[in-house]
Motif scaffolding. Structure first.
Motif, PDB file in Angstrom:
ATOM      1  N   MET A   1       0.832  -1.188   0.000  1.00  0.00           N
ATOM      2  CA  MET A   1       0.000   0.000   0.000  1.00  0.00           C
ATOM      3  C   MET A   1       0.871   1.243   0.000  1.00  0.00           C
ATOM      4  SD  MET A   1      -3.036   1.190  -0.022  1.00  0.00           S
ATOM      5  CE  MET A   1      -4.462   0.780   0.901  1.00  0.00           C
ATOM      6  N   SER A   4       1.828   2.483  -3.411  1.00  0.00           N
ATOM      7  CA  SER A   4       0.688   3.027  -4.138  1.00  0.00           C
ATOM      8  C   SER A   4       0.451   4.477  -3.768  1.00  0.00           C
ATOM      9  CB  SER A   4      -0.577   2.220  -3.842  1.00  0.00           C
ATOM     10  OG  SER A   4      -0.431   0.908  -4.311  1.00  0.00           O
ATOM     11  N   TRP A   5       0.474   4.793  -2.467  1.00  0.00           N
ATOM     12  CA  TRP A   5       0.251   6.171  -2.029  1.00  0.00           C
ATOM     13  C   TRP A   5       1.365   7.074  -2.521  1.00  0.00           C
ATOM     14  CZ3 TRP A   5      -4.274   7.641  -0.270  1.00  0.00           C
ATOM     15  CH2 TRP A   5      -5.081   6.745   0.415  1.00  0.00           C
ATOM     16  N   LEU A   8       1.032   7.597  -6.232  1.00  0.00           N
ATOM     17  CA  LEU A   8      -0.069   8.506  -6.524  1.00  0.00           C
ATOM     18  C   LEU A   8       0.354   9.944  -6.292  1.00  0.00           C
ATOM     19  CD1 LEU A   8      -3.083   9.075  -7.165  1.00  0.00           C
ATOM     20  CD2 LEU A   8      -3.475   8.900  -4.710  1.00  0.00           C
ATOM     21  N   LEU A  73      -8.813  12.342  -2.727  1.00  0.00           N
ATOM     22  CA  LEU A  73      -9.013  10.966  -2.290  1.00  0.00           C
ATOM     23  C   LEU A  73     -10.337  10.920  -1.546  1.00  0.00           C
ATOM     24  CD1 LEU A  73      -5.844  11.227  -2.660  1.00  0.00           C
ATOM     25  CD2 LEU A  73      -5.747   9.249  -1.159  1.00  0.00           C
ATOM     26  N   VAL A  95      -7.866   6.476 -10.142  1.00  0.00           N
ATOM     27  CA  VAL A  95      -7.448   5.134  -9.732  1.00  0.00           C
ATOM     28  C   VAL A  95      -8.004   4.824  -8.345  1.00  0.00           C
ATOM     29  CG1 VAL A  95      -5.315   5.096 -11.083  1.00  0.00           C
ATOM     30  CG2 VAL A  95      -5.274   5.964  -8.755  1.00  0.00           C
ATOM     31  N   GLU A  96      -8.231   3.556  -8.098  1.00  0.00           N
ATOM     32  CA  GLU A  96      -8.645   3.114  -6.766  1.00  0.00           C
ATOM     33  C   GLU A  96      -7.390   2.720  -6.015  1.00  0.00           C
ATOM     34  OE1 GLU A  96     -11.016  -0.648  -4.990  1.00  0.00           O
ATOM     35  OE2 GLU A  96     -12.105   0.510  -6.489  1.00  0.00           O
ATOM     36  N   VAL A  97      -7.117   3.419  -4.907  1.00  0.00           N
ATOM     37  CA  VAL A  97      -5.899   3.141  -4.144  1.00  0.00           C
ATOM     38  C   VAL A  97      -6.177   2.431  -2.831  1.00  0.00           C
ATOM     39  CG1 VAL A  97      -4.562   5.012  -5.174  1.00  0.00           C
ATOM     40  CG2 VAL A  97      -5.883   5.443  -3.108  1.00  0.00           C
TER      41      VAL A  97
END
Length: 143
Positions: A1, A4-5, A8, A73, A95-97
């Motif tokens: 995770m 991903s953050w 982003l 977000l 995007v789905e994070v």
């Protein structure tokens, strides 16, 4: 995770109009995670990340009204849909994070077993987030 953050935020910074900072409008439920990641983003890019945390519904309205968000977000897809309908989401950037799941919690001493929505009928009290405004409440009501 974590990647991903950071990825982003790095992507957001790359398209930001303000080269020295990135404004992230984010659901209050992401506060702890995003604040923990901010130092790594700042160290990696040399650019400051600033946050506006709040209810997704409030933030959505602010963004549509012209608030300087580089990223949004949302805890609720419908609120992000409103921002997208206003033409404020860059094509291909959505995007789905993260995701969540609905859980039912009963006291440890309880013998109640809630397997599905019908299991709630036998309970004296049920507490949930506001179904008219809070995403978790909306999901609970739908369930």
């Amino acid at each position: 995770m974590r990647c991903s953050w950071l990825g982003l935020l790095a992507a957001v910074w790359a398209v930001s109009a303000r080269a020295d900072e990135v404004w992230v409008f984010a659901a209050v439920s992401t506060t702890e995670a995003l604040q923990a990641l901010a130092p790594a983003f700042q160290q990696e890019t040399g650019h400051r990340v600033r946050f506006a945390f709040g209810a997704s519904s409030d933030l959505s309205r602010q963004v549509v009204a012209g608030a300087p968000a580089d990223a949004f977000l949302s805890a609720d897809e419908a609120k992000l849909d409103a921002v997208e309908r206003a033409g404020l989401v860059q094509a291909g950037s959505r995007v789905e994070v993260a995701s969540n799941r609905l859980v039912v919690i009963v006291p440890a001493a309880s013998r109640a077993e809630v397997v599905g929505p019908a299991g709630l009928k036998g309970l004296r009290r049920v507490a949930l987030a506001e179904p008219a405004a809070v995403p978790a409440g909306v999901y609970a009501k739908a369930w």
